[in-house]
Design a protein around this motif. Structure first.
Motif, PDB file in Angstrom:
ATOM      1  N   HIS A   1      14.101  26.466  67.279  1.00 41.44           N
ATOM      2  CA  HIS A   1      13.539  26.078  68.579  1.00 41.44           C
ATOM      3  C   HIS A   1      12.866  27.314  69.179  1.00 41.44           C
ATOM      4  CE1 HIS A   1      13.244  24.816  72.733  1.00 41.44           C
ATOM      5  NE2 HIS A   1      13.579  23.585  72.375  1.00 41.44           N
ATOM      6  N   ARG A   2      11.562  27.228  69.415  1.00 40.43           N
ATOM      7  CA  ARG A   2      10.796  28.391  69.875  1.00 40.43           C
ATOM      8  C   ARG A   2      11.325  28.956  71.186  1.00 40.43           C
ATOM      9  NH1 ARG A   2       4.828  25.877  68.806  1.00 40.43           N
ATOM     10  NH2 ARG A   2       5.435  24.672  70.616  1.00 40.43           N
ATOM     11  N   GLY A   3      11.640  28.088  72.122  1.00 45.14           N
ATOM     12  CA  GLY A   3      12.146  28.545  73.413  1.00 45.14           C
ATOM     13  C   GLY A   3      13.492  29.231  73.301  1.00 45.14           C
ATOM     14  N   ALA A   4      14.351  28.710  72.422  1.00 42.31           N
ATOM     15  CA  ALA A   4      15.662  29.314  72.238  1.00 42.31           C
ATOM     16  C   ALA A   4      15.545  30.682  71.568  1.00 42.31           C
ATOM     17  CB  ALA A   4      16.560  28.389  71.417  1.00 42.31           C
ATOM     18  N   LEU A   5      14.677  30.787  70.576  1.00 43.59           N
ATOM     19  CA  LEU A   5      14.481  32.078  69.907  1.00 43.59           C
ATOM     20  C   LEU A   5      13.923  33.114  70.876  1.00 43.59           C
ATOM     21  CD1 LEU A   5      13.005  30.785  66.529  1.00 43.59           C
ATOM     22  CD2 LEU A   5      15.274  31.783  66.888  1.00 43.59           C
ATOM     23  N   MET A   6      12.945  32.702  71.680  1.00 45.47           N
ATOM     24  CA  MET A   6      12.364  33.618  72.663  1.00 45.47           C
ATOM     25  C   MET A   6      13.418  34.014  73.696  1.00 45.47           C
ATOM     26  SD  MET A   6       9.767  35.331  73.779  1.00 45.47           S
ATOM     27  CE  MET A   6       8.271  34.609  73.139  1.00 45.47           C
ATOM     28  N   GLY A   7      14.177  33.033  74.170  1.00 51.23           N
ATOM     29  CA  GLY A   7      15.203  33.315  75.167  1.00 51.23           C
ATOM     30  C   GLY A   7      16.267  34.274  74.662  1.00 51.23           C
ATOM     31  N   ARG A   8      16.711  34.073  73.422  1.00 54.65           N
ATOM     32  CA  ARG A   8      17.694  34.996  72.840  1.00 54.65           C
ATOM     33  C   ARG A   8      17.116  36.404  72.761  1.00 54.65           C
ATOM     34  NH1 ARG A   8      21.809  33.912  69.013  1.00 54.65           N
ATOM     35  NH2 ARG A   8      20.707  35.275  67.594  1.00 54.65           N
ATOM     36  N   GLY A   9      15.863  36.497  72.320  1.00 59.02           N
ATOM     37  CA  GLY A   9      15.232  37.817  72.230  1.00 59.02           C
ATOM     38  C   GLY A   9      15.163  38.508  73.579  1.00 59.02           C
TER      39      GLY A   9
ATOM     40  N   SER B   1      12.907  14.456  75.998  1.00 60.67           N
ATOM     41  CA  SER B   1      12.741  15.861  75.645  1.00 60.67           C
ATOM     42  C   SER B   1      13.337  16.113  74.262  1.00 60.67           C
ATOM     43  CB  SER B   1      13.387  16.766  76.694  1.00 60.67           C
ATOM     44  OG  SER B   1      14.778  16.562  76.725  1.00 60.67           O
ATOM     45  N   PRO B   2      12.707  16.997  73.513  1.00 62.31           N
ATOM     46  CA  PRO B   2      13.210  17.306  72.169  1.00 62.31           C
ATOM     47  C   PRO B   2      14.611  17.902  72.211  1.00 62.31           C
ATOM     48  CG  PRO B   2      10.998  18.176  72.486  1.00 62.31           C
ATOM     49  CD  PRO B   2      11.470  17.694  73.817  1.00 62.31           C
ATOM     50  N   SER B   3      15.308  17.803  71.104  1.00 59.98           N
ATOM     51  CA  SER B   3      16.657  18.366  71.004  1.00 59.98           C
ATOM     52  C   SER B   3      16.622  19.860  71.329  1.00 59.98           C
ATOM     53  CB  SER B   3      17.202  18.186  69.595  1.00 59.98           C
ATOM     54  OG  SER B   3      17.342  16.830  69.303  1.00 59.98           O
ATOM     55  N   GLY B   4      17.565  20.290  72.118  1.00 57.14           N
ATOM     56  CA  GLY B   4      17.684  21.701  72.450  1.00 57.14           C
ATOM     57  C   GLY B   4      16.976  22.101  73.735  1.00 57.14           C
TER      58      GLY B   4
END
Length: 179
Positions: free
Chosen positions: A66-74, A30-33
Protein backbone atom coordinates in the motif's frame (compact mmCIF):
# COMPACT_ATOMS: atom_id res chain seq x y z
CA UNK A 1 -48.83 23.10 11.53
CA UNK A 2 -48.94 19.37 10.95
CA UNK A 3 -47.72 19.80 7.37
CA UNK A 4 -44.93 22.11 8.50
CA UNK A 5 -43.81 19.62 11.18
CA UNK A 6 -43.96 16.78 8.62
CA UNK A 7 -41.77 18.72 6.17
CA UNK A 8 -39.20 19.56 8.87
CA UNK A 9 -39.04 15.95 10.06
CA UNK A 10 -38.76 14.69 6.49
CA UNK A 11 -35.93 17.15 5.75
CA UNK A 12 -34.09 16.11 8.95
CA UNK A 13 -34.52 12.41 8.11
CA UNK A 14 -33.31 13.00 4.55
CA UNK A 15 -30.23 14.83 5.81
CA UNK A 16 -29.50 12.12 8.38
CA UNK A 17 -29.86 9.30 5.84
CA UNK A 18 -27.73 11.12 3.24
CA UNK A 19 -25.00 11.67 5.84
CA UNK A 20 -25.15 8.01 6.91
CA UNK A 21 -25.01 6.89 3.28
CA UNK A 22 -22.03 9.13 2.48
CA UNK A 23 -20.03 7.89 5.48
CA UNK A 24 -20.83 4.24 4.80
CA UNK A 25 -19.99 4.63 1.12
CA UNK A 26 -16.59 6.13 1.92
CA UNK A 27 -15.73 3.15 4.12
CA UNK A 28 -17.12 0.41 1.90
CA UNK A 29 -15.67 1.75 -1.36
CA UNK A 30 -12.18 2.56 -0.10
CA UNK A 31 -9.44 0.06 -0.88
CA UNK A 32 -8.16 -2.27 1.82
CA UNK A 33 -5.79 -0.52 4.19
CA UNK A 34 -6.97 3.04 3.50
CA UNK A 35 -8.75 3.34 6.85
CA UNK A 36 -5.62 2.27 8.71
CA UNK A 37 -3.50 4.71 6.68
CA UNK A 38 -5.84 7.56 7.60
CA UNK A 39 -5.48 6.57 11.26
CA UNK A 40 -1.68 6.47 10.88
CA UNK A 41 -1.70 9.91 9.28
CA UNK A 42 -3.63 11.27 12.26
CA UNK A 43 -1.08 9.74 14.66
CA UNK A 44 1.79 11.29 12.67
CA UNK A 45 0.08 14.68 12.93
CA UNK A 46 -0.14 14.20 16.70
CA UNK A 47 3.50 13.12 16.96
CA UNK A 48 2.58 9.57 18.05
CA UNK A 49 4.98 7.84 15.68
CA UNK A 50 4.96 4.37 17.23
CA UNK A 51 1.16 4.28 17.06
CA UNK A 52 1.36 5.49 13.47
CA UNK A 53 3.79 2.71 12.54
CA UNK A 54 1.42 0.19 14.12
CA UNK A 55 -1.48 1.46 11.98
CA UNK A 56 0.66 1.46 8.82
CA UNK A 57 1.71 -2.12 9.60
CA UNK A 58 -1.98 -3.05 9.88
CA UNK A 59 -2.61 -1.41 6.50
CA UNK A 60 0.23 -3.41 4.95
CA UNK A 61 -1.29 -6.61 6.32
CA UNK A 62 -4.63 -5.69 4.74
CA UNK A 63 -3.03 -4.54 1.50
CA UNK A 64 0.62 -5.43 0.88
CA UNK A 65 2.57 -2.67 -0.91
CA UNK A 66 0.00 0.00 0.00
CA UNK A 67 1.69 3.20 -1.20
CA UNK A 68 0.29 5.37 1.58
CA UNK A 69 1.31 2.90 4.27
CA UNK A 70 4.84 2.59 2.91
CA UNK A 71 5.20 6.37 2.71
CA UNK A 72 3.74 6.80 6.19
CA UNK A 73 6.11 4.26 7.71
CA UNK A 74 9.05 5.98 6.03
CA UNK A 75 8.00 9.36 7.39
CA UNK A 76 7.48 7.95 10.88
CA UNK A 77 10.94 6.37 10.76
CA UNK A 78 12.40 9.66 9.54
CA UNK A 79 10.74 11.62 12.35
CA UNK A 80 11.98 9.17 15.00
CA UNK A 81 15.52 9.27 13.60
CA UNK A 82 15.42 5.61 12.65
CA UNK A 83 17.27 6.48 9.48
CA UNK A 84 18.27 2.97 8.37
CA UNK A 85 14.66 1.77 8.45
CA UNK A 86 13.46 5.01 6.83
CA UNK A 87 15.96 4.72 4.00
CA UNK A 88 14.95 1.11 3.41
CA UNK A 89 11.26 2.04 3.37
CA UNK A 90 11.69 4.94 0.93
CA UNK A 91 14.00 2.91 -1.31
CA UNK A 92 11.53 0.02 -1.40
CA UNK A 93 8.67 2.41 -2.22
CA UNK A 94 10.68 4.06 -5.01
CA UNK A 95 11.62 0.70 -6.52
CA UNK A 96 8.04 -0.56 -6.20
CA UNK A 97 6.65 2.54 -7.92
CA UNK A 98 9.19 2.32 -10.74
CA UNK A 99 8.02 -1.25 -11.37
CA UNK A 100 4.27 -0.65 -11.13
CA UNK A 101 3.52 3.00 -11.91
CA UNK A 102 1.20 3.62 -14.86
CA UNK A 103 1.86 6.66 -17.05
CA UNK A 104 -1.54 8.22 -16.29
CA UNK A 105 -1.41 7.68 -12.51
CA UNK A 106 -1.05 11.24 -11.19
CA UNK A 107 -1.38 10.16 -7.57
CA UNK A 108 1.36 7.57 -8.00
CA UNK A 109 3.58 10.15 -9.69
CA UNK A 110 3.09 12.46 -6.72
CA UNK A 111 3.92 9.65 -4.29
CA UNK A 112 7.09 8.85 -6.26
CA UNK A 113 8.20 12.50 -6.17
CA UNK A 114 7.41 12.68 -2.45
CA UNK A 115 9.35 9.46 -1.80
CA UNK A 116 12.42 10.87 -3.54
CA UNK A 117 12.01 14.11 -1.60
CA UNK A 118 11.65 12.38 1.76
CA UNK A 119 14.62 10.13 1.11
CA UNK A 120 16.55 13.26 0.11
CA UNK A 121 15.58 14.87 3.41
CA UNK A 122 16.78 11.76 5.22
CA UNK A 123 20.12 11.91 3.41
CA UNK A 124 20.30 15.64 4.11
CA UNK A 125 19.80 15.08 7.84
CA UNK A 126 22.46 12.38 7.95
CA UNK A 127 25.07 14.46 6.11
CA UNK A 128 24.95 12.49 2.86
CA UNK A 129 24.60 15.62 0.76
CA UNK A 130 25.52 14.14 -2.63
CA UNK A 131 22.80 11.50 -2.26
CA UNK A 132 20.35 14.14 -1.03
CA UNK A 133 21.03 16.33 -4.06
CA UNK A 134 20.60 13.35 -6.40
CA UNK A 135 17.23 12.50 -4.83
CA UNK A 136 16.05 16.12 -4.93
CA UNK A 137 16.93 16.26 -8.63
CA UNK A 138 15.07 12.99 -9.26
CA UNK A 139 12.03 14.33 -7.40
CA UNK A 140 12.04 17.46 -9.55
CA UNK A 141 12.35 15.34 -12.71
CA UNK A 142 9.37 13.23 -11.66
CA UNK A 143 7.02 16.09 -10.79
CA UNK A 144 8.52 19.57 -10.49
CA UNK A 145 5.09 21.18 -10.41
CA UNK A 146 4.07 19.26 -7.30
CA UNK A 147 7.23 20.26 -5.45
CA UNK A 148 6.98 24.01 -5.97
CA UNK A 149 6.00 24.46 -2.34
CA UNK A 150 2.92 25.90 -0.70
CA UNK A 151 0.58 28.25 -2.51
CA UNK A 152 -0.44 31.75 -1.49
CA UNK A 153 -3.18 30.41 0.80
CA UNK A 154 -0.72 28.34 2.82
CA UNK A 155 1.74 31.22 2.97
CA UNK A 156 -0.93 33.50 4.44
CA UNK A 157 -2.38 30.92 6.86
CA UNK A 158 0.95 29.64 8.18
CA UNK A 159 2.80 32.95 7.96
CA UNK A 160 5.78 31.68 5.99
CA UNK A 161 6.42 34.23 3.23
CA UNK A 162 9.40 32.39 1.69
CA UNK A 163 9.01 28.68 2.48
CA UNK A 164 11.71 26.18 1.71
CA UNK A 165 11.18 24.11 -1.43
CA UNK A 166 12.89 21.12 -2.95
CA UNK A 167 14.20 23.29 -5.77
CA UNK A 168 15.71 25.86 -3.37
CA UNK A 169 17.36 23.16 -1.28
CA UNK A 170 18.77 21.43 -4.38
CA UNK A 171 20.23 24.71 -5.65
CA UNK A 172 21.75 25.43 -2.23
CA UNK A 173 23.28 21.95 -1.97
CA UNK A 174 24.67 22.15 -5.50
CA UNK A 175 26.36 25.47 -4.70
CA UNK A 176 27.76 24.19 -1.40
CA UNK A 177 29.06 20.97 -2.92
CA UNK A 178 30.75 22.96 -5.68
CA UNK A 179 32.80 24.79 -3.04
Amino acid sequence: RVLRRFIILLAAATFAMFSFWAVMRSYTNSPSGDFEVRQGDIFIGEGKYDDAIERFDAALIASPDHRGALMGRGIAFLQTKRYVEGEAEFTYLIDFLHRTLQADDRTGTGVLAAAYTNRGILYDRTGQYEKALADYIEALKVDAELLEGPGIFDKVVYGTPKPATVRKRAIYLKKQLAL
